[in-house]
Write an enzyme that holds these catalytic residues in place. Structure first.
Site, short mmCIF file in Angstrom:
data_model
loop_
_atom_site.label_atom_id
_atom_site.label_comp_id
_atom_site.label_asym_id
_atom_site.label_seq_id
_atom_site.Cartn_x
_atom_site.Cartn_y
_atom_site.Cartn_z
CB THR A 198 -38.82 6.01 -26.52
OG1 THR A 198 -40.07 6.71 -26.51
CG2 THR A 198 -37.72 7.01 -26.19
CG ASN A 234 -42.78 10.37 -25.39
OD1 ASN A 234 -42.29 11.46 -25.11
ND2 ASN A 234 -43.95 9.97 -24.92
CE LYS A 288 -42.81 6.64 -22.60
NZ LYS A 288 -42.91 5.30 -23.21
CE1 TYR A 295 -54.35 10.93 -19.67
CE2 TYR A 295 -52.27 9.85 -20.22
CZ TYR A 295 -53.63 10.02 -20.42
OH TYR A 295 -54.28 9.27 -21.39
CG ASP A 296 -46.25 15.29 -16.01
OD1 ASP A 296 -46.50 14.20 -15.44
OD2 ASP A 296 -45.15 15.55 -16.50
CG ASP A 299 -45.59 0.34 -22.13
OD1 ASP A 299 -45.60 0.96 -23.21
OD2 ASP A 299 -46.63 -0.15 -21.64
CE LYS A 313 -42.97 13.52 -14.34
NZ LYS A 313 -43.26 13.52 -15.77
#
Ligand code: ITT
Length: 214
Positions: A7, A9, A12, A171-172, A84, A192
């Site tokens: 990734t 990101n 992540k 979107y958290d 993903d 979380k």
């Protein structure tokens, strides 16, 4: 154990490191600018996670140049994972789903994606009690171009009517998990990471890794 996380990101990557803890050294593709990113042409999270993990695990020469001067032979057998994930909103027929990262356009950022989601819900007059949704995460594990397994996790919840909180990513700020008053962005990483879709997928990955002699 060393893992290459396919990734770029960084959010992540940070979460995955928090979830896996110190037994694992996780390197992501930001350390390997020469490794390309495959197009995500799959129709499911599982297909896209698999194609990302398999593609990166084929790129053996890059591993030989791994940072930290570790034994390049290990590069040949390096275990590769890919994630993903995305948000499925029932009132939108499961959208944005596998298109979560590019919901508001190819190079959309998190705020633009969240804005688009809230606009869609409001344009369609979706009432607060009809905003059920879930985060889904599939992690694929590959080695030498072969898929070793996929691991899925789901977190059920609702879409808030406005963003709340500053933690997390994506979107958290608009995802309120079932059984909690806070959004993922309000609750902080510790909580979380106990209940998230990614935490559940990682539980399966951990089991599989404990049976691999690498
Ligand atoms: P890679 O493919 O390089 O891993 P990406 O950001 O493109 O990075 P995805 O295609 O899997 O990743 O898209 C996932 C999107 O879903 C991500 O951009 C977020 O917007 C959202 N998402 C996934 N997990 C999330 C989480 O834990 N919290 C909030 N949003 C999340």
């Amino acid at each position: 154990m060393d893992l290459l996380f396919a990734t770029r990101n960084r959010d992540k990557s940070r979460e995955l490191r928090e979830l896996l803890g110190r037994d694992f050294e996780v390197i992501d593709l930001n350390s390997f600018p020469e490794i390309g990113t495959p197009e995500e042409i799959g129709k499911t999270f599982e297909e896209n996670a698999s194609l990302k993990a398999i593609a990166a695990s084929r790129d053996r020469p890059a591993f030989a140049k791994r940072p930290s001067g570790s034994d390049p032979r290990r590069g040949k057998h390096l275990l590769v994972i890919a994630d993903d994930s995305g948000l499925e909103v029932d009132a939108l027929g499961g959208a944005p789903g596998i298109y979560s990262a590019r919901y508001a356009g190819e190079s959309a950022n998190d705020a633009e994606n969240v804005d688009k989601l809230l606009r869609e819900l409001s344009t369609k007059h979706i009432a607060p009690d009809q905003r059920s949704a879930r985060f889904r995460c599939v992690i694929a594990l590959a080695q030498n171009g072969k898929l070793l397994g996929t691991f899925e996790g789901v977190a059920e919840g609702n879409i808030a009517d406005a963003p709340r909180g500053t933690g997390g990513f994506g979107y958290d700020p608009v995802f309120q998990p079932d059984g909690f008053e806070q959004t993922f962005a309000e609750m902080g990483p510790e909580l979380k990471n106990k209940i998230s879709h990614r935490a559940k997928a990682i539980a399966g990955l951990r089991d599989a890794l404990s049976n691999i002699d690498n």
